[in-house]
Design a protein around this motif. Structure first.
Motif, PDB file in Angstrom:
ATOM      1  N   ASP A 165       0.857  -1.182   0.000  1.00 39.29           N
ATOM      2  CA  ASP A 165       0.000   0.000   0.000  1.00 39.29           C
ATOM      3  C   ASP A 165       0.904   1.246   0.000  1.00 39.29           C
ATOM      4  OD1 ASP A 165      -1.762   2.095   0.776  1.00 39.29           O
ATOM      5  OD2 ASP A 165      -3.099   0.613   1.665  1.00 39.29           O
ATOM      6  N   PHE A 166       0.578   2.218  -0.840  1.00 40.94           N
ATOM      7  CA  PHE A 166       1.414   3.440  -0.903  1.00 40.94           C
ATOM      8  C   PHE A 166       1.634   4.005   0.501  1.00 40.94           C
ATOM      9  CE2 PHE A 166      -1.032   4.420  -5.091  1.00 40.94           C
ATOM     10  CZ  PHE A 166      -0.263   3.515  -5.790  1.00 40.94           C
ATOM     11  N   ASP A 167       0.549   3.990   1.286  1.00 41.52           N
ATOM     12  CA  ASP A 167       0.632   4.581   2.627  1.00 41.52           C
ATOM     13  C   ASP A 167       1.688   3.876   3.487  1.00 41.52           C
ATOM     14  OD1 ASP A 167      -1.412   6.252   1.906  1.00 41.52           O
ATOM     15  OD2 ASP A 167      -2.975   4.964   2.741  1.00 41.52           O
ATOM     16  N   ALA A 168       1.878   2.592   3.194  1.00 37.87           N
ATOM     17  CA  ALA A 168       2.815   1.817   4.015  1.00 37.87           C
ATOM     18  C   ALA A 168       4.241   1.872   3.471  1.00 37.87           C
ATOM     19  CB  ALA A 168       2.346   0.365   4.078  1.00 37.87           C
ATOM     20  N   ILE A 169       4.413   2.069   2.176  1.00 37.55           N
ATOM     21  CA  ILE A 169       5.772   1.928   1.609  1.00 37.55           C
ATOM     22  C   ILE A 169       6.407   3.243   1.145  1.00 37.55           C
ATOM     23  CG2 ILE A 169       5.425  -0.485   0.908  1.00 37.55           C
ATOM     24  CD1 ILE A 169       5.014   0.467  -1.973  1.00 37.55           C
ATOM     25  N   LEU A 170       5.593   4.287   1.020  1.00 38.14           N
ATOM     26  CA  LEU A 170       6.140   5.520   0.427  1.00 38.14           C
ATOM     27  C   LEU A 170       7.318   6.092   1.223  1.00 38.14           C
ATOM     28  CD1 LEU A 170       6.094   7.677  -1.741  1.00 38.14           C
ATOM     29  CD2 LEU A 170       4.310   8.879  -0.462  1.00 38.14           C
ATOM     30  N   ASP A 171       7.190   6.122   2.545  1.00 35.82           N
ATOM     31  CA  ASP A 171       8.276   6.717   3.351  1.00 35.82           C
ATOM     32  C   ASP A 171       9.591   5.979   3.105  1.00 35.82           C
ATOM     33  OD1 ASP A 171       6.592   8.583   4.346  1.00 35.82           O
ATOM     34  OD2 ASP A 171       6.210   7.541   6.245  1.00 35.82           O
ATOM     35  N   LYS A 200       4.574  14.643   0.460  1.00 37.14           N
ATOM     36  CA  LYS A 200       5.722  13.785   0.788  1.00 37.14           C
ATOM     37  C   LYS A 200       6.755  13.812  -0.333  1.00 37.14           C
ATOM     38  CE  LYS A 200       3.900  10.816   4.285  1.00 37.14           C
ATOM     39  NZ  LYS A 200       3.765   9.490   4.842  1.00 37.14           N
ATOM     40  N   CYS A 201       6.289  13.735  -1.569  1.00 43.58           N
ATOM     41  CA  CYS A 201       7.227  13.715  -2.699  1.00 43.58           C
ATOM     42  C   CYS A 201       7.953  15.057  -2.839  1.00 43.58           C
ATOM     43  CB  CYS A 201       6.498  13.376  -3.999  1.00 43.58           C
ATOM     44  SG  CYS A 201       5.962  11.659  -4.057  1.00 43.58           S
ATOM     45  N   LEU A 202       7.284  16.130  -2.411  1.00 50.16           N
ATOM     46  CA  LEU A 202       7.902  17.457  -2.506  1.00 50.16           C
ATOM     47  C   LEU A 202       9.239  17.537  -1.774  1.00 50.16           C
ATOM     48  CD1 LEU A 202       5.274  20.280  -2.056  1.00 50.16           C
ATOM     49  CD2 LEU A 202       6.981  20.055  -3.838  1.00 50.16           C
ATOM     50  N   SER A 203       9.349  16.718  -0.713  1.00 51.75           N
ATOM     51  CA  SER A 203      10.592  16.761   0.068  1.00 51.75           C
ATOM     52  C   SER A 203      11.779  16.320  -0.788  1.00 51.75           C
ATOM     53  CB  SER A 203      10.464  15.867   1.307  1.00 51.75           C
ATOM     54  OG  SER A 203      10.311  14.519   0.904  1.00 51.75           O
ATOM     55  N   LYS A 204      11.511  15.632  -1.907  1.00 52.69           N
ATOM     56  CA  LYS A 204      12.605  15.163  -2.769  1.00 52.69           C
ATOM     57  C   LYS A 204      12.604  15.872  -4.124  1.00 52.69           C
ATOM     58  CE  LYS A 204      14.076  12.169   0.159  1.00 52.69           C
ATOM     59  NZ  LYS A 204      15.352  11.576   0.491  1.00 52.69           N
ATOM     60  N   ALA A 205      11.796  16.911  -4.260  1.00 54.13           N
ATOM     61  CA  ALA A 205      11.728  17.609  -5.553  1.00 54.13           C
ATOM     62  C   ALA A 205      12.878  18.600  -5.682  1.00 54.13           C
ATOM     63  CB  ALA A 205      10.390  18.324  -5.669  1.00 54.13           C
TER      64      ALA A 205
END
Ligand SMILES: C[S@@+](CC[C@H](N)C(=O)[O-])C[C@H]1O[C@@H](n2cnc3c(N)ncnc32)[C@H](O)[C@@H]1O
Length: 262
Positions: A165-171, A200-205
């Motif tokens: 699940d994205f919620d579980a693996i994204l971090d 969340k993705c913004l932190s790596k943009a």
């Protein structure tokens, strides 16, 4: 009740959309001309489209776990179906997949992250558009992830699949990534998760990143998510093509929002 939101949103889009002749931003004008409207029959299209067609005809059965909007109010539901049916229902049209190929080819992102692999078709177009990119794709359904993994292996493509699940693996995925140059969000089309994944993705943009959001007018909630994303102060350029929304973070642009017909 039938979801009439996309119809209302389509009429609104038709009313607001402008062609490239009304666009004064050189960056956007070039993007429309050289990517959105590019009619070149790129050599890779033929084999990619053949794969898509072949997968859409597959009759082998798999057990799928439906996440996101397909699962309604539940976290997920399981059912047995054929690979072909999944591809026909979930994968984009040729035109849209070729668009993804051109975006990837144009920006040559160092790292691409896709939310929603399904059978791995869009990942193939993104990956083939820029073979030197690191391509990561995430999928919650183990059966589908297995189909995609086999396809990547057969074609000797180094595409990484993260299953869960994205919620579980994204971090975890984000901690293994220095930066995200391209994000394609094509799963769990709901307002709050979409905004959360964006954050969340913004932190790596970085300033050259492009984030692409599929189905931004699929529901009232998705239109609201798109509105919130466009408004974010870090977004300097947003482009609404109705079926997909693109955002950029380039510092050389004063905040602009376009609705484009191409
Ligand atoms: C529209 S399909 C992706 C299609 C694919 N990008 C393509 O064009 O070939 C969306 C996929 O996202 C997955 N998905 C949706 N919500 C998810 C979640 N919360 N976690 C993991 N996977 C999810 C679904 O299982 C589905 O396969």
């Amino acid at each position: 009740m039938k979801n009439l939101w996309p119809v209302a949103a389509w009429l609104n889009y038709q009313r607001k959309a402008v062609t490239r002749y009304k666009v004064h931003s050189p960056f956007v004008y070039k993007l429309i001309d050289e990517v959105f409207r590019d009619k070149t029959q790129h050599i890779e299209y033929r084999s990619l489209n053949r794969i898509r067609e072949r997968y859409a005809r597959r009759t082998d059965r798999i057990e799928t776990m439906d996440f996101g909007t397909a699962a309604g109010d539940k976290n997920y539901i399981t059912r047995v179906t054929t690979v072909g049916k999944i591809v026909r229902q979930r994968t984009h049209s040729r035109k849209k997949l070729e668009f993804l190929y051109r975006m990837s080819q144009r920006f040559k992102p160092g790292t691409i992250l896709e939310f929603g692999t399904a059978a791995g078709i869009s990942a193939l177009y993104l990956g083939k558009g820029s073979p030197d990119s690191r391509m990561i794709t995430m999928e919650g359904c183990m059966g589908l992830a297995a189909v995609a993994r086999k396809s990547f292996k057969k074609r000797k493509l180094n595409i990484e699949i993260e299953v869960g699940d994205f919620d579980a693996i994204l971090d975890k995925v984000l901690t293994q990534t220095d930066q995200l140059d391209m994000v394609f969000l094509d799963g769990n089309h709901r307002m709050n998760p979409t905004i959360e994944y964006f954050e969340k993705c913004l932190s790596k943009a970085n300033e050259n990143s492009v984030f692409m959001f599929d189905d931004i007018h699929w529901s009232r909630g998705m239109s609201k998510a798109w509105k919130a994303i466009k408004k974010d102060k870090r977004v300097t350029l947003s482009i609404d093509l109705y079926w997909i929304g693109l955002v950029f973070f380039r510092p050389d642009i004063t905040k602009q929002d376009f609705v484009i017909r191409y």
